[in-house]
Design a protein around this motif. Structure first.
Motif, short mmCIF file in Angstrom:
data_model
loop_
_atom_site.label_atom_id
_atom_site.label_comp_id
_atom_site.label_asym_id
_atom_site.label_seq_id
_atom_site.Cartn_x
_atom_site.Cartn_y
_atom_site.Cartn_z
N MET A 1 0.87 -1.11 0.03
CA MET A 1 -0.10 -0.09 0.07
C MET A 1 0.82 1.23 0.02
O MET A 1 0.56 2.09 -0.83
N LEU A 2 1.87 1.37 0.78
CA LEU A 2 2.67 2.41 0.90
C LEU A 2 3.63 2.71 -0.38
O LEU A 2 3.61 3.99 -0.91
N PHE A 3 4.04 1.58 -0.87
CA PHE A 3 4.86 1.77 -2.27
C PHE A 3 3.66 2.29 -3.19
O PHE A 3 4.16 3.05 -4.03
N ALA A 4 2.46 1.67 -3.55
CA ALA A 4 1.64 2.16 -4.49
C ALA A 4 1.11 3.57 -4.13
O ALA A 4 1.18 4.31 -5.20
N SER A 5 1.14 3.88 -2.87
CA SER A 5 0.55 5.42 -2.48
C SER A 5 1.85 6.23 -3.20
O SER A 5 1.32 7.34 -3.63
N LEU A 6 3.18 5.86 -2.65
CA LEU A 6 4.19 6.87 -3.12
C LEU A 6 4.43 6.70 -4.46
O LEU A 6 4.56 7.92 -5.35
N ALA A 7 4.24 5.81 -5.32
CA ALA A 7 4.23 5.54 -6.80
C ALA A 7 3.19 6.63 -7.34
O ALA A 7 3.53 7.32 -8.29
N PHE A 8 2.17 6.46 -6.90
CA PHE A 8 1.00 7.30 -7.12
C PHE A 8 1.24 8.84 -7.15
O PHE A 8 1.10 9.61 -8.11
N VAL A 9 1.71 9.28 -6.14
CA VAL A 9 2.24 10.62 -6.00
C VAL A 9 3.33 10.94 -7.00
O VAL A 9 3.11 12.08 -7.73
N THR B 1 -20.23 -3.00 16.72
CA THR B 1 -20.44 -2.65 15.28
C THR B 1 -20.01 -1.01 14.87
O THR B 1 -19.38 -0.90 14.04
N THR B 2 -20.77 0.00 15.32
CA THR B 2 -20.32 1.30 14.94
C THR B 2 -18.75 1.63 15.20
O THR B 2 -18.35 2.36 14.35
N ASP B 3 -18.27 1.16 16.45
CA ASP B 3 -16.86 1.60 16.59
C ASP B 3 -15.84 0.76 15.75
O ASP B 3 -14.96 1.51 15.13
N LEU B 4 -16.31 -0.56 15.38
CA LEU B 4 -15.42 -1.17 14.62
C LEU B 4 -15.53 -0.86 13.06
O LEU B 4 -14.51 -0.59 12.40
N SER B 5 -16.73 -0.20 12.95
CA SER B 5 -16.73 0.50 11.50
C SER B 5 -15.86 1.59 11.35
O SER B 5 -15.30 1.95 10.27
N ALA B 6 -15.77 2.44 12.51
CA ALA B 6 -15.38 3.70 12.29
C ALA B 6 -13.52 3.43 12.34
O ALA B 6 -12.97 4.02 11.47
N ILE B 7 -13.40 2.53 13.12
CA ILE B 7 -11.63 2.01 12.80
C ILE B 7 -11.44 1.27 11.62
O ILE B 7 -10.34 1.75 10.77
N ARG B 8 -12.55 0.77 10.97
CA ARG B 8 -12.05 0.11 9.45
C ARG B 8 -11.93 1.16 8.72
O ARG B 8 -11.21 1.29 7.69
N ARG B 9 -12.79 2.08 8.49
CA ARG B 9 -13.06 3.21 7.84
C ARG B 9 -11.66 4.16 7.71
O ARG B 9 -10.99 4.54 6.71
N PHE B 10 -11.11 4.17 9.04
CA PHE B 10 -9.74 4.93 9.18
C PHE B 10 -8.88 4.19 8.53
O PHE B 10 -8.07 4.65 7.83
N PHE B 11 -8.56 3.05 8.79
CA PHE B 11 -7.51 1.93 8.45
C PHE B 11 -7.59 1.91 7.02
O PHE B 11 -6.57 1.65 6.22
N GLY B 12 -8.98 1.93 6.43
CA GLY B 12 -9.12 1.53 4.98
C GLY B 12 -9.16 3.07 4.07
O GLY B 12 -8.93 2.73 2.82
N PHE B 13 -9.23 4.08 4.63
CA PHE B 13 -9.18 5.23 3.90
C PHE B 13 -8.36 6.37 4.45
O PHE B 13 -7.57 6.80 3.86
N GLY B 14 -8.83 6.80 5.68
CA GLY B 14 -8.03 7.97 6.46
C GLY B 14 -6.64 7.66 6.48
O GLY B 14 -5.91 8.53 6.20
N VAL C 1 -4.36 5.84 4.98
CA VAL C 1 -3.74 5.72 3.48
C VAL C 1 -3.74 7.10 3.19
O VAL C 1 -2.64 7.68 2.59
N PHE C 2 -4.66 8.03 2.99
CA PHE C 2 -4.81 9.22 2.27
C PHE C 2 -4.19 10.19 3.29
O PHE C 2 -3.62 11.18 2.82
N LEU C 3 -4.12 9.90 4.60
CA LEU C 3 -3.18 11.00 5.45
C LEU C 3 -1.73 10.85 4.88
O LEU C 3 -0.90 11.79 4.76
#
Length: 605
Positions: free
Chosen positions: A48-56, A147-160, A162-164
């Protein structure tokens, strides 16, 4: 998983669980303490990190190729290099798209596995926690965390997360390129980070508190929804649907108000983040045009500069979304760690009993509910139940009968003294082994939304059809065979499709089927009619003749199942003897049974 901490556990802080007015600190350390869930996916993270840096790198390269195209062939009116440079831009675009697909595919797989692992560990940890924990925490709060809290963690690991990384790298790289291309405008871009950092710090402090309030109120609302569904028969029976509905509506409106407060805070922050980069773009356009007019910039450099500058609008503007997502994930991680940090006071030993006889002894037992402010429930209880013997425990309401039986399978632990099985302190026995030796049928039976067969075999998965049939006969639960699909019929959540007596008989059959060394019946026959009770008692005599039994009894007919009777008064056993002995010599015992007999006569009449 059990994580130790110096902070008090939630069930030690507040008898109702978490305190929404004094939430624990939520910060980067909360997410960092969950880092071991990411370790098995280190290869995926590296990809993920390699693909992200290559994307930049590709994203920065495209404007530079456009600069070369404008300042070279277009300015010189040489169309020869246009096609190769255009194809280069197209190839870079295709590569950029591929890198995005590759990163998302690897990322989604890893993140979903992390979420699944955390959810499994959370459920396992909840199962290991003692009854004192579950009696103090609202089920809706636990459901919200799972449910809700696990979803919040998943969204951050899956989106936030990486984009950070992507946005920080992209802003840094583009700013350096801009400084090299034309440093005055590069400084303009660099200086826009100052108000962004200042606003982010102020936003973080307020957002973490309000985010915690929203998540706690979601848990409260989930609790009310669950109680409304489970208690629907009581609500309808008393005609209180409007009252319960109003309570749910109040909780919903409270959550809505807090959520809107959260939205307003986020909206103000995101608005400023949208304004800042747009102001910077206007300044770049103005001074860039002046620079081209003076010859300090070429047209290609200005186009590349503006293109690179515009590529920073999303990373800067999305910072608010990412920071909000990070704060929610940090708060969610802190709420999950509240549970993971709660250690079970009931830890199993390592000993087992190869040939259990069922000799049960209570030796100077004291017991008080954890954090209870009242007097101990049990005091200096002594009782010897010999192998194969059945003892009925009789006492007034609140005398401690259920608490006494709960100590045998270690649903609670003694405060003082000890409970032994075949001479071994039950605290030294392996918990799984102990609970195979002791089966309990409760007064208020719990059935699960599975088939009747699955409910029956919950305590003994390897039971044969013949064993199941025998247990049904003992408990007079033959009605299960007449269900629409027989024993394969799903009986609904909490067994609400059955009557109270049917639920008790199924729960009794489940306990009998386990073939325990010690059978505990906690007023299991209370919901049965007199005729069915007699049939069950006749069959139970055969079962109890082969096992050690403790029966919490209120009816005189149930007491007759026992070899001896223990009278429990004010938390201690005052008399032990046969039914006839106590009836002849103990006035308090006669009064208890007389009250029961009068009640039975009134029901019969």
């Amino acid at each position: 998983m059990t994580t130790t901490t110096n902070a008090p556990a939630p069930d030690q802080r507040d008898p109702l669980g978490p305190d929404p007015d004094n939430p624990p600190p939520a910060g980067v350390h909360s997410l960092w303490r969950l880092r071991h869930y990411l370790r098995p996916h280190s290869v995926s993270l590296a990809i993920m990190l390699f693909a992200s840096l290559a994307f930049v790198g590709v994203a920065v390269s495209i404007p530079l190729v456009m600069k070369a195209l404008i300042d070279g062939p277009i300015t010189d009116r040489d169309l020869g290099p246009v096609v190769p440079l255009g194809l280069c831009v197209l190839a870079l675009g295709v590569l950029e798209a591929f890198l995005v697909w590759w990163r998302r595919w690897v990322q989604s797989n890893a993140v979903l596995q992390v979420e699944t692992t955390i959810r499994g560990d959370l459920y396992a940890h909840l199962q290991s926690l003692p009854m004192s924990f579950h009696s103090r925490w609202q089920s809706g709060q636990l459901l919200s965390r799972a449910t809700t809290d696990l979803s919040a963690i998943r969204r951050f690991f899956g989106f936030g997360m990486v984009f950070l990384v992507i946005n920080i790298v992209q802003v840094t790289a583009v700013t350096i390129v801009l400084l090299f291309m034309y440093w005055p405008l590069g400084l303009v871009v660099a200086f826009t980070s100052v108000p962004v950092v200042w606003l982010s710090m102020r936003f973080e402090k307020k957002y973490v508190l309000i985010s915690r309030r929203v998540q706690d109120e979601q848990g409260d609302l989930a609790t009310r929804a669950e109680e409304g569904a489970v208690g629907i028969r009581v609500i309808k029976a008393f005609g209180r649907s409007r009252y319960i509905g109003d309570q749910y509506e109040d909780a919903s409106r409270k959550l809505h108000a807090t959520s809107m407060e959260k939205v307003r805070l986020s909206a103000r922050f995101w608005t400023f983040l949208e304004v800042i980069p747009n102001i910077a773009v206007a300044i770049v356009l103005l001074f860039g045009a002046i620079g081209v007019g003076r010859g300090d910039l070429t047209p290609g450099e200005l186009v590349a500069f503006i293109t690179l500058m515009l590529s920073l609008v999303w990373p800067v503007a999305s910072l608010g979304v990412i920071l909000a997502m990070a704060q929610e994930a940090m708060t969610a991680a802190a709420r999950l760690l509240e549970i993971f940090d709660t250690e079970s006071a009931i830890v199993g030993g390592t000993r087992t009993i190869e040939r259990p006889r069922g000799h049960l002894r209570f030796e100077h037992v004291d017991f008080a509910f954890p954090d209870a402010l009242d007097e101990p429930v049990l005091r200096d209880v002594n009782l010897d139940v010999r192998p194969g013997e059945t003892v009925a425990v009789v006492g007034a309401t609140g005398s401690g009968k259920t608490a006494l039986t709960a100590l045998v399978p270690r649903l609670y632990d003694v405060t003082a003294g000890r409970v032994t099985l075949d001479g071994v302190d039950v605290r030294e026995l392996d918990l799984v082994h102990l609970r195979r030796l002791v089966a309990t049928a409760f007064e208020d039976p719990t059935l699960f939304s599975m088939s009747a067969r699955e409910n029956l075999t919950l305590g003994r998965a390897d039971a044969s059809d013949a064993d199941i049939e025998e247990a049904l006969d003992v408990a007079q639960a033959g009605f299960a065979r007449d269900l629409p699909w027989g024993l394969e019929t799903r009986i609904g959540e909490q067994g609400m499709a059955l009557s109270g007596g049917q639920r008790q008989r199924l729960a009794l059959a489940r306990a009998v089927l386990a073939r325990p060394a010690v059978l505990v019946l906690d007023d299991t026959l209370s919901a049965l009619d007199v005729h069915t009770e007699k049939l069950v008692e006749e069959a139970l005599r055969r079962v109890l003749a082969e096992t050690t039994g403790i029966i919490v009894a209120h009816r005189a007919s149930t007491v007759l199942l026992a070899d001896r009777v223990a009278l429990l008064q004010d938390g201690t056993i005052t008399h032990v003897g046969t039914h006839s002995e106590l009836l002849a010599t103990v006035p308090a015992y006669r009064e208890l049974l007389a009250a029961d007999a009068n009640a039975d006569e009134e029901v019969a009449s």
